[in-house]
Design a protein around this motif. Structure first.
Motif, PDB file in Angstrom:
ATOM      1  N   HIS A  83       0.834  -1.205   0.000  1.00 60.01           N
ATOM      2  CA  HIS A  83       0.000   0.000   0.000  1.00 60.01           C
ATOM      3  C   HIS A  83       0.874   1.262   0.000  1.00 60.01           C
ATOM      4  O   HIS A  83       0.583   2.234  -0.715  1.00 60.01           O
ATOM      5  CB  HIS A  83      -0.916   0.003   1.221  1.00 60.01           C
ATOM      6  CG  HIS A  83      -1.853  -1.164   1.272  1.00 60.01           C
ATOM      7  ND1 HIS A  83      -2.957  -1.277   0.452  1.00 60.01           N
ATOM      8  CD2 HIS A  83      -1.847  -2.283   2.044  1.00 60.01           C
ATOM      9  CE1 HIS A  83      -3.600  -2.396   0.720  1.00 60.01           C
ATOM     10  NE2 HIS A  83      -2.942  -3.029   1.682  1.00 60.01           N
ATOM     11  N   LEU A  84       1.928   1.248   0.794  1.00 62.16           N
ATOM     12  CA  LEU A  84       2.826   2.408   0.847  1.00 62.16           C
ATOM     13  C   LEU A  84       3.549   2.586  -0.482  1.00 62.16           C
ATOM     14  O   LEU A  84       3.731   3.713  -0.958  1.00 62.16           O
ATOM     15  CB  LEU A  84       3.850   2.238   1.970  1.00 62.16           C
ATOM     16  CG  LEU A  84       3.301   2.166   3.395  1.00 62.16           C
ATOM     17  CD1 LEU A  84       4.437   1.955   4.388  1.00 62.16           C
ATOM     18  CD2 LEU A  84       2.525   3.425   3.740  1.00 62.16           C
ATOM     19  N   THR A  85       3.959   1.480  -1.079  1.00 62.64           N
ATOM     20  CA  THR A  85       4.643   1.546  -2.369  1.00 62.64           C
ATOM     21  C   THR A  85       3.731   2.144  -3.430  1.00 62.64           C
ATOM     22  O   THR A  85       4.153   3.001  -4.224  1.00 62.64           O
ATOM     23  CB  THR A  85       5.117   0.150  -2.800  1.00 62.64           C
ATOM     24  OG1 THR A  85       6.039  -0.352  -1.825  1.00 62.64           O
ATOM     25  CG2 THR A  85       5.797   0.201  -4.149  1.00 62.64           C
ATOM     26  N   SER A  86       2.488   1.713  -3.446  1.00 65.69           N
ATOM     27  CA  SER A  86       1.527   2.245  -4.413  1.00 65.69           C
ATOM     28  C   SER A  86       1.286   3.736  -4.195  1.00 65.69           C
ATOM     29  O   SER A  86       1.282   4.527  -5.152  1.00 65.69           O
ATOM     30  CB  SER A  86       0.207   1.475  -4.289  1.00 65.69           C
ATOM     31  OG  SER A  86      -0.759   2.000  -5.176  1.00 65.69           O
ATOM     32  N   MET A 198      -1.566  10.008   9.587  1.00 64.60           N
ATOM     33  CA  MET A 198      -2.824   9.359   9.956  1.00 64.60           C
ATOM     34  C   MET A 198      -2.547   7.990  10.569  1.00 64.60           C
ATOM     35  O   MET A 198      -1.508   7.390  10.313  1.00 64.60           O
ATOM     36  CB  MET A 198      -3.724   9.201   8.731  1.00 64.60           C
ATOM     37  CG  MET A 198      -4.324  10.500   8.256  1.00 64.60           C
ATOM     38  SD  MET A 198      -5.577  10.210   7.003  1.00 64.60           S
ATOM     39  CE  MET A 198      -6.139  11.892   6.748  1.00 64.60           C
ATOM     40  N   PRO A 199      -3.506   7.492  11.363  1.00 59.89           N
ATOM     41  CA  PRO A 199      -3.295   6.210  12.049  1.00 59.89           C
ATOM     42  C   PRO A 199      -3.594   4.989  11.193  1.00 59.89           C
ATOM     43  O   PRO A 199      -4.388   5.043  10.255  1.00 59.89           O
ATOM     44  CB  PRO A 199      -4.283   6.290  13.216  1.00 59.89           C
ATOM     45  CG  PRO A 199      -5.398   7.137  12.698  1.00 59.89           C
ATOM     46  CD  PRO A 199      -4.744   8.153  11.791  1.00 59.89           C
ATOM     47  N   VAL A 200      -2.959   3.893  11.569  1.00 52.65           N
ATOM     48  CA  VAL A 200      -3.290   2.558  11.076  1.00 52.65           C
ATOM     49  C   VAL A 200      -3.826   1.786  12.270  1.00 52.65           C
ATOM     50  O   VAL A 200      -3.197   1.758  13.337  1.00 52.65           O
ATOM     51  CB  VAL A 200      -2.057   1.844  10.498  1.00 52.65           C
ATOM     52  CG1 VAL A 200      -2.381   0.391  10.173  1.00 52.65           C
ATOM     53  CG2 VAL A 200      -1.549   2.569   9.260  1.00 52.65           C
ATOM     54  N   ARG A 201      -4.990   1.173  12.122  1.00 50.33           N
ATOM     55  CA  ARG A 201      -5.639   0.485  13.239  1.00 50.33           C
ATOM     56  C   ARG A 201      -5.668  -1.024  13.030  1.00 50.33           C
ATOM     57  O   ARG A 201      -5.659  -1.504  11.904  1.00 50.33           O
ATOM     58  CB  ARG A 201      -7.060   1.020  13.431  1.00 50.33           C
ATOM     59  CG  ARG A 201      -7.103   2.509  13.742  1.00 50.33           C
ATOM     60  CD  ARG A 201      -8.500   3.021  14.012  1.00 50.33           C
ATOM     61  NE  ARG A 201      -8.485   4.461  14.214  1.00 50.33           N
ATOM     62  CZ  ARG A 201      -8.220   5.055  15.383  1.00 50.33           C
ATOM     63  NH1 ARG A 201      -7.990   4.288  16.448  1.00 50.33           N
ATOM     64  NH2 ARG A 201      -8.205   6.363  15.494  1.00 50.33           N
ATOM     65  N   GLY A 202      -5.739  -1.737  14.156  1.00 56.39           N
ATOM     66  CA  GLY A 202      -5.824  -3.188  14.116  1.00 56.39           C
ATOM     67  C   GLY A 202      -7.229  -3.674  14.378  1.00 56.39           C
ATOM     68  O   GLY A 202      -8.184  -2.890  14.418  1.00 56.39           O
ATOM     69  N   GLN A 203      -7.366  -4.964  14.588  1.00 58.19           N
ATOM     70  CA  GLN A 203      -8.676  -5.593  14.739  1.00 58.19           C
ATOM     71  C   GLN A 203      -9.482  -4.989  15.881  1.00 58.19           C
ATOM     72  O   GLN A 203     -10.698  -4.842  15.797  1.00 58.19           O
ATOM     73  CB  GLN A 203      -8.502  -7.094  14.948  1.00 58.19           C
ATOM     74  CG  GLN A 203      -9.804  -7.880  14.962  1.00 58.19           C
ATOM     75  CD  GLN A 203      -9.553  -9.371  14.995  1.00 58.19           C
ATOM     76  OE1 GLN A 203      -8.444  -9.832  15.184  1.00 58.19           O
ATOM     77  NE2 GLN A 203     -10.604 -10.146  14.802  1.00 58.19           N
ATOM     78  N   SER A 204      -8.799  -4.621  16.965  1.00 59.46           N
ATOM     79  CA  SER A 204      -9.484  -4.062  18.127  1.00 59.46           C
ATOM     80  C   SER A 204      -9.892  -2.609  17.937  1.00 59.46           C
ATOM     81  O   SER A 204     -10.646  -2.064  18.737  1.00 59.46           O
ATOM     82  CB  SER A 204      -8.578  -4.162  19.363  1.00 59.46           C
ATOM     83  OG  SER A 204      -7.456  -3.291  19.229  1.00 59.46           O
ATOM     84  N   ALA A 234      -7.261   6.940   2.563  1.00 60.56           N
ATOM     85  CA  ALA A 234      -7.619   5.699   1.858  1.00 60.56           C
ATOM     86  C   ALA A 234      -6.523   4.648   2.021  1.00 60.56           C
ATOM     87  O   ALA A 234      -6.805   3.449   2.206  1.00 60.56           O
ATOM     88  CB  ALA A 234      -7.868   5.990   0.378  1.00 60.56           C
ATOM     89  N   THR A 235      -5.274   5.085   1.953  1.00 65.07           N
ATOM     90  CA  THR A 235      -4.150   4.154   2.119  1.00 65.07           C
ATOM     91  C   THR A 235      -4.138   3.569   3.525  1.00 65.07           C
ATOM     92  O   THR A 235      -3.966   2.358   3.708  1.00 65.07           O
ATOM     93  CB  THR A 235      -2.823   4.880   1.822  1.00 65.07           C
ATOM     94  OG1 THR A 235      -2.810   5.300   0.456  1.00 65.07           O
ATOM     95  CG2 THR A 235      -1.629   3.972   2.079  1.00 65.07           C
ATOM     96  N   CYS A 236      -4.302   4.431   4.536  1.00 64.40           N
ATOM     97  CA  CYS A 236      -4.291   3.955   5.918  1.00 64.40           C
ATOM     98  C   CYS A 236      -5.477   3.027   6.199  1.00 64.40           C
ATOM     99  O   CYS A 236      -5.353   2.047   6.945  1.00 64.40           O
ATOM    100  CB  CYS A 236      -4.295   5.139   6.877  1.00 64.40           C
ATOM    101  SG  CYS A 236      -2.739   6.055   6.902  1.00 64.40           S
ATOM    102  N   THR A 237      -6.609   3.319   5.599  1.00 59.24           N
ATOM    103  CA  THR A 237      -7.776   2.454   5.773  1.00 59.24           C
ATOM    104  C   THR A 237      -7.517   1.085   5.152  1.00 59.24           C
ATOM    105  O   THR A 237      -7.844   0.047   5.748  1.00 59.24           O
ATOM    106  CB  THR A 237      -9.022   3.092   5.140  1.00 59.24           C
ATOM    107  OG1 THR A 237      -9.307   4.329   5.804  1.00 59.24           O
ATOM    108  CG2 THR A 237     -10.223   2.166   5.258  1.00 59.24           C
ATOM    109  N   ALA A 238      -6.912   1.061   3.963  1.00 58.37           N
ATOM    110  CA  ALA A 238      -6.615  -0.218   3.300  1.00 58.37           C
ATOM    111  C   ALA A 238      -5.636  -1.053   4.127  1.00 58.37           C
ATOM    112  O   ALA A 238      -5.811  -2.274   4.263  1.00 58.37           O
ATOM    113  CB  ALA A 238      -6.040   0.047   1.909  1.00 58.37           C
TER     114      ALA A 238
END
Length: 250
Positions: A83-86, A198-204, A234-238
């Motif tokens: 995702h970061l590369t894209s 922006m944040p990246v979130r996990g399952q919790s 959009a990137t962080c959400t993906a």
């Protein structure tokens, strides 16, 4: 033994800054050359260091292997990488991925920009807590009592005229980030460099890390940098979805 190990690790840290001679290392460690040589022998035998023809010591190939293994063990980095590369390929801006490591926020990935202007940050180094967007995003996820304890430990060093050095002001900034969902660094960490994160979130739903985009003001003014908020979101959400997060339905 613990003192020897500590000194050996210090040698590796010093060589991470630049190659050094035996005399240089002895001077920086404040010990005799024979002590340094005794520490260097096993490091060199195991390929953690090597000596060049000018008798200067460098970091060795074994450290490269360990660094690569450590990077591969960073699950977030592996998931985020495509995702970061894209994102970086499309927008051509310096892109960072950071995660919390104890009381530090550490860069675990960096993709360079196309504008040939390089920033000081490196993979494996700690982000400055009071002056970087990624740190603000990660701190913003902490409960207030834990956030206040973390802020009490911050060394509020001024790095530019815009660096926040007042703990109260910084707390208000982080709480605003919590409400807004993204952070800025307006020439707070490096002169003329603006950043959004922006944040990246996990399952919790808790924050696993943060992604930032940094651009020199001469390349892209801050107001235009804000135009990358939607693609960054959009990137962080993906990435978050791939980490098991399920965004709330709008």
């Amino acid at each position: 033994m613990s003192q020897s190990l500590q000194r050996a690790l210090h040698i590796l840290t010093l060589l991470g800054d630049e190659p050094a001679s035996l005399d240089d290392l002895a001077g920086q460690l404040g010990v005799h050359k024979t002590t340094v040589l005794r520490l260097l022998r096993p490091l060199t035998e195991e390929h953690f260091t090597y000596r060049d023809e000018q008798h200067r010591y460098h970091l060795g190939a074994r450290l490269l292997e360990l660094a690569a293994a450590a990077a591969d063990q960073r699950t977030l980095r592996v998931i985020a990488s495509p995702h970061l590369t894209s994102f970086n390929r499309e927008y051509g801006r310096t892109t960072h991925l950071a995660e919390r490591e104890g009381s530090n926020v550490v860069y675990i990935e960096k993709l360079e920009s196309r504008d040939q202007i390089r920033m000081f940050s490196r993979v494996g180094t700690a982000a400055n807590l009071n002056s970087t967007g990624v740190a603000k995003v990660i701190l913003a996820d902490l409960p207030d009592d834990q956030l206040e304890r973390e802020v009490d430990r911050i060394d509020f060093v001024r790095r530019t005229p815009n660096t926040i050095t007042d703990p109260g002001v910084f707390l208000r900034e982080v709480r605003e980030v919590r409400e807004r969902g993204w952070a800025t660094d307006r020439e707070e960490n490096e002169p003329s460099i603006n950043c959004i994160a922006m944040p990246v979130r996990g399952q919790s739903g808790r924050v696993l890390g943060a992604v930032s985009v940094s651009v020199p003001d001469v390349v892209l003014p801050y107001e235009e940098l804000l135009g990358l908020l939607d693609p960054l979101r959009a990137t962080c959400t993906a990435i978050s979805v791939d980490c098991g997060y399920r965004p709330p339905e709008s």
